[in-house]
Design a protein around this motif. Sequence first.
Motif, PDB file in Angstrom:
ATOM      1  N   MET A  29      -3.942  28.721  17.770  1.00 23.31           N
ATOM      2  CA  MET A  29      -4.351  27.407  17.359  1.00 23.31           C
ATOM      3  C   MET A  29      -3.475  26.949  16.198  1.00 23.31           C
ATOM      4  SD  MET A  29      -8.083  26.421  15.967  1.00 23.31           S
ATOM      5  CE  MET A  29      -8.408  24.855  15.301  1.00 23.31           C
ATOM      6  N   SER A  30      -2.885  25.786  16.328  1.00 21.96           N
ATOM      7  CA  SER A  30      -2.048  25.289  15.242  1.00 21.96           C
ATOM      8  C   SER A  30      -2.908  24.532  14.242  1.00 21.96           C
ATOM      9  CB  SER A  30      -0.936  24.405  15.776  1.00 21.96           C
ATOM     10  OG  SER A  30      -1.482  23.219  16.276  1.00 21.96           O
ATOM     11  N   HIS A  31      -2.511  24.640  13.014  1.00 20.25           N
ATOM     12  CA  HIS A  31      -3.233  23.962  11.938  1.00 20.25           C
ATOM     13  C   HIS A  31      -2.463  22.721  11.518  1.00 20.25           C
ATOM     14  CE1 HIS A  31      -6.038  27.274  11.446  1.00 20.25           C
ATOM     15  NE2 HIS A  31      -5.001  28.085  11.563  1.00 20.25           N
ATOM     16  N   PRO A  32      -3.167  21.647  11.206  1.00 20.73           N
ATOM     17  CA  PRO A  32      -2.450  20.454  10.742  1.00 20.73           C
ATOM     18  C   PRO A  32      -1.764  20.748   9.414  1.00 20.73           C
ATOM     19  CG  PRO A  32      -4.825  20.171  10.494  1.00 20.73           C
ATOM     20  CD  PRO A  32      -4.608  21.464  11.213  1.00 20.73           C
ATOM     21  N   ARG A  33      -0.595  20.184   9.264  1.00 14.94           N
ATOM     22  CA  ARG A  33       0.182  20.388   8.035  1.00 14.94           C
ATOM     23  C   ARG A  33      -0.319  19.409   6.979  1.00 14.94           C
ATOM     24  NH1 ARG A  33       6.532  19.705   8.015  1.00 14.94           N
ATOM     25  NH2 ARG A  33       6.741  19.842   5.781  1.00 14.94           N
ATOM     26  N   LEU A  34      -0.843  19.945   5.885  1.00 15.88           N
ATOM     27  CA  LEU A  34      -1.351  19.099   4.822  1.00 15.88           C
ATOM     28  C   LEU A  34      -0.204  18.544   3.999  1.00 15.88           C
ATOM     29  CD1 LEU A  34      -4.382  21.258   3.642  1.00 15.88           C
ATOM     30  CD2 LEU A  34      -4.395  19.278   5.164  1.00 15.88           C
ATOM     31  N   LEU A  35      -0.332  17.295   3.623  1.00 12.83           N
ATOM     32  CA  LEU A  35       0.695  16.668   2.801  1.00 12.83           C
ATOM     33  C   LEU A  35       0.474  17.010   1.338  1.00 12.83           C
ATOM     34  CD1 LEU A  35       1.037  13.077   4.319  1.00 12.83           C
ATOM     35  CD2 LEU A  35       2.537  15.039   4.639  1.00 12.83           C
ATOM     36  N   THR A  36       1.546  17.393   0.674  1.00  9.47           N
ATOM     37  CA  THR A  36       1.487  17.606  -0.765  1.00  9.47           C
ATOM     38  C   THR A  36       1.490  16.237  -1.440  1.00  9.47           C
ATOM     39  OG1 THR A  36       3.893  17.602  -0.987  1.00  9.47           O
ATOM     40  CG2 THR A  36       2.833  19.749  -0.542  1.00  9.47           C
ATOM     41  N   PRO A  37       1.116  16.170  -2.706  1.00 12.87           N
ATOM     42  CA  PRO A  37       1.197  14.884  -3.406  1.00 12.87           C
ATOM     43  C   PRO A  37       2.607  14.284  -3.347  1.00 12.87           C
ATOM     44  CG  PRO A  37      -0.078  16.433  -4.705  1.00 12.87           C
ATOM     45  CD  PRO A  37       0.499  17.203  -3.546  1.00 12.87           C
ATOM     46  N   GLU A  38       3.626  15.135  -3.418  1.00 12.93           N
ATOM     47  CA  GLU A  38       4.999  14.648  -3.358  1.00 12.93           C
ATOM     48  C   GLU A  38       5.296  14.009  -1.999  1.00 12.93           C
ATOM     49  OE1 GLU A  38       4.133  17.750  -4.328  1.00 12.93           O
ATOM     50  OE2 GLU A  38       4.643  17.695  -6.451  1.00 12.93           O
ATOM     51  N   ARG A  39       4.829  14.640  -0.931  1.00  7.46           N
ATOM     52  CA  ARG A  39       5.047  14.093   0.417  1.00  7.46           C
ATOM     53  C   ARG A  39       4.258  12.795   0.610  1.00  7.46           C
ATOM     54  NH1 ARG A  39       7.730  17.661   4.011  1.00  7.46           N
ATOM     55  NH2 ARG A  39       7.858  19.766   3.182  1.00  7.46           N
ATOM     56  N   HIS A  40       3.065  12.737   0.022  1.00 10.39           N
ATOM     57  CA  HIS A  40       2.291  11.484   0.060  1.00 10.39           C
ATOM     58  C   HIS A  40       3.069  10.362  -0.619  1.00 10.39           C
ATOM     59  CE1 HIS A  40      -1.603  12.317   1.863  1.00 10.39           C
ATOM     60  NE2 HIS A  40      -1.650  13.472   1.219  1.00 10.39           N
ATOM     61  N   LEU A  41       3.676  10.679  -1.768  1.00 13.21           N
ATOM     62  CA  LEU A  41       4.438   9.672  -2.509  1.00 13.21           C
ATOM     63  C   LEU A  41       5.630   9.197  -1.695  1.00 13.21           C
ATOM     64  CD1 LEU A  41       4.978   8.017  -5.063  1.00 13.21           C
ATOM     65  CD2 LEU A  41       6.164  10.021  -6.007  1.00 13.21           C
ATOM     66  N   VAL A  42       6.364  10.113  -1.107  1.00 14.37           N
ATOM     67  CA  VAL A  42       7.521   9.744  -0.281  1.00 14.37           C
ATOM     68  C   VAL A  42       7.067   8.862   0.880  1.00 14.37           C
ATOM     69  CG1 VAL A  42       9.271  10.657   1.314  1.00 14.37           C
ATOM     70  CG2 VAL A  42       8.935  11.733  -0.923  1.00 14.37           C
ATOM     71  N   ALA A  43       5.987   9.262   1.538  1.00 15.48           N
ATOM     72  CA  ALA A  43       5.483   8.484   2.674  1.00 15.48           C
ATOM     73  C   ALA A  43       5.015   7.099   2.226  1.00 15.48           C
ATOM     74  CB  ALA A  43       4.343   9.236   3.362  1.00 15.48           C
ATOM     75  N   ALA A  44       4.344   7.039   1.074  1.00 19.47           N
ATOM     76  CA  ALA A  44       3.866   5.744   0.566  1.00 19.47           C
ATOM     77  C   ALA A  44       5.041   4.834   0.222  1.00 19.47           C
ATOM     78  CB  ALA A  44       2.977   5.954  -0.655  1.00 19.47           C
ATOM     79  N   LYS A  45       6.063   5.363  -0.425  1.00 18.58           N
ATOM     80  CA  LYS A  45       7.232   4.545  -0.769  1.00 18.58           C
ATOM     81  C   LYS A  45       7.917   4.048   0.506  1.00 18.58           C
ATOM     82  CE  LYS A  45       9.247   7.462  -3.634  1.00 18.58           C
ATOM     83  NZ  LYS A  45      10.105   8.082  -4.659  1.00 18.58           N
ATOM     84  N   ARG A  46       8.018   4.918   1.494  1.00 15.90           N
ATOM     85  CA  ARG A  46       8.631   4.527   2.770  1.00 15.90           C
ATOM     86  C   ARG A  46       7.777   3.450   3.438  1.00 15.90           C
ATOM     87  NH1 ARG A  46       8.924   9.360   5.464  1.00 15.90           N
ATOM     88  NH2 ARG A  46      10.779   9.863   4.266  1.00 15.90           N
ATOM     89  N   GLY A  47       6.453   3.649   3.455  1.00 11.29           N
ATOM     90  CA  GLY A  47       5.548   2.686   4.067  1.00 11.29           C
ATOM     91  C   GLY A  47       5.584   1.326   3.387  1.00 11.29           C
ATOM     92  N   LEU A  48       5.823   1.322   2.097  1.00 11.85           N
ATOM     93  CA  LEU A  48       5.926   0.068   1.358  1.00 11.85           C
ATOM     94  C   LEU A  48       7.306  -0.566   1.474  1.00 11.85           C
ATOM     95  CD1 LEU A  48       4.007   1.117  -1.865  1.00 11.85           C
ATOM     96  CD2 LEU A  48       3.266  -0.569  -0.164  1.00 11.85           C
ATOM     97  N   GLY A  49       8.246   0.151   2.055  1.00 13.61           N
ATOM     98  CA  GLY A  49       9.609  -0.379   2.197  1.00 13.61           C
ATOM     99  C   GLY A  49      10.334  -0.486   0.866  1.00 13.61           C
ATOM    100  N   LEU A  50      10.013   0.425  -0.059  1.00 12.86           N
ATOM    101  CA  LEU A  50      10.663   0.373  -1.372  1.00 12.86           C
ATOM    102  C   LEU A  50      12.114   0.831  -1.283  1.00 12.86           C
ATOM    103  CD1 LEU A  50       7.896   1.828  -3.717  1.00 12.86           C
ATOM    104  CD2 LEU A  50       8.520  -0.562  -3.348  1.00 12.86           C
ATOM    105  N   PRO A  51      12.984   0.205  -2.068  1.00  5.55           N
ATOM    106  CA  PRO A  51      14.364   0.694  -2.148  1.00  5.55           C
ATOM    107  C   PRO A  51      14.407   2.057  -2.839  1.00  5.55           C
ATOM    108  CG  PRO A  51      14.122  -1.461  -3.220  1.00  5.55           C
ATOM    109  CD  PRO A  51      12.753  -0.979  -2.865  1.00  5.55           C
ATOM    110  N   VAL A  52      15.549   2.677  -2.812  1.00  9.11           N
ATOM    111  CA  VAL A  52      15.756   3.949  -3.504  1.00  9.11           C
ATOM    112  C   VAL A  52      15.457   3.749  -4.989  1.00  9.11           C
ATOM    113  CG1 VAL A  52      17.533   5.612  -4.223  1.00  9.11           C
ATOM    114  CG2 VAL A  52      17.454   4.799  -1.853  1.00  9.11           C
ATOM    115  N   ILE A  53      14.748   4.728  -5.564  1.00  6.66           N
ATOM    116  CA  ILE A  53      14.436   4.712  -6.996  1.00  6.66           C
ATOM    117  C   ILE A  53      15.330   5.738  -7.669  1.00  6.66           C
ATOM    118  CG2 ILE A  53      12.670   5.067  -8.768  1.00  6.66           C
ATOM    119  CD1 ILE A  53      10.579   4.307  -6.610  1.00  6.66           C
ATOM    120  N   VAL A  54      16.050   5.305  -8.701  1.00 11.88           N
ATOM    121  CA  VAL A  54      16.978   6.155  -9.438  1.00 11.88           C
ATOM    122  C   VAL A  54      16.460   6.354 -10.859  1.00 11.88           C
ATOM    123  CG1 VAL A  54      19.342   6.389 -10.317  1.00 11.88           C
ATOM    124  CG2 VAL A  54      18.935   5.270  -8.122  1.00 11.88           C
ATOM    125  N   ALA A  55      16.374   7.607 -11.278  1.00 17.21           N
ATOM    126  CA  ALA A  55      16.040   7.921 -12.669  1.00 17.21           C
ATOM    127  C   ALA A  55      17.334   8.206 -13.408  1.00 17.21           C
ATOM    128  CB  ALA A  55      15.116   9.132 -12.757  1.00 17.21           C
TER     129      ALA A  55
END
Length: 155
Positions: free
Chosen positions: A1-27
């Motif tokens: 049985m495969s387990h769903p891969r949980l998103l880390t907070p970092e992956r959530h942030l990347v997905a949210a930025k992508r979903g919002l269509g944000l440009p690249v953020i540079v520090a």
Amino acid sequence: MSHPRLLTPERHLVAAKRGLGLPVIVAICGSTRFMDAMTEADLQETAAGRIVVRPGCNMKEPHALWGDPADAEDLKCRLDELHRAKIRLADEVLVVGDYIGESTRSEIDYARALGKPIRYTHAAVDPYCAAGTNADGSVTLHPATRDDDIEATAE
């Protein structure tokens, strides 16, 4: 049985930025002695369509917020933590200047630990690769071997 891969907070942030269509953020990182160069890098990155986060306080310049030494030390700690948050938020890091001190080296190490791509305005100061210029003008990168502060000898 495969387990769903949980998103880390970092992956959530990347997905949210992508979903919002944000440009690249540079520090932008570097010694505050290069604040003018950071302003120019901010201008260039913004003109290229990137969102820029960078140091907002230059504690090398006098100001009432850090005039008292006790206040200055407390503020420095808070600003260091804030800058680490900017690095976490960013998609990549741009290191500005021809000198890397202890604080900037720490920021580079932090960004590397997070897997952030890092660019340099002066490749020769990369603490993990030192640039060597060949006779034909091309650049060869060699692993750096020193752990102390690094300053570029050529531009």
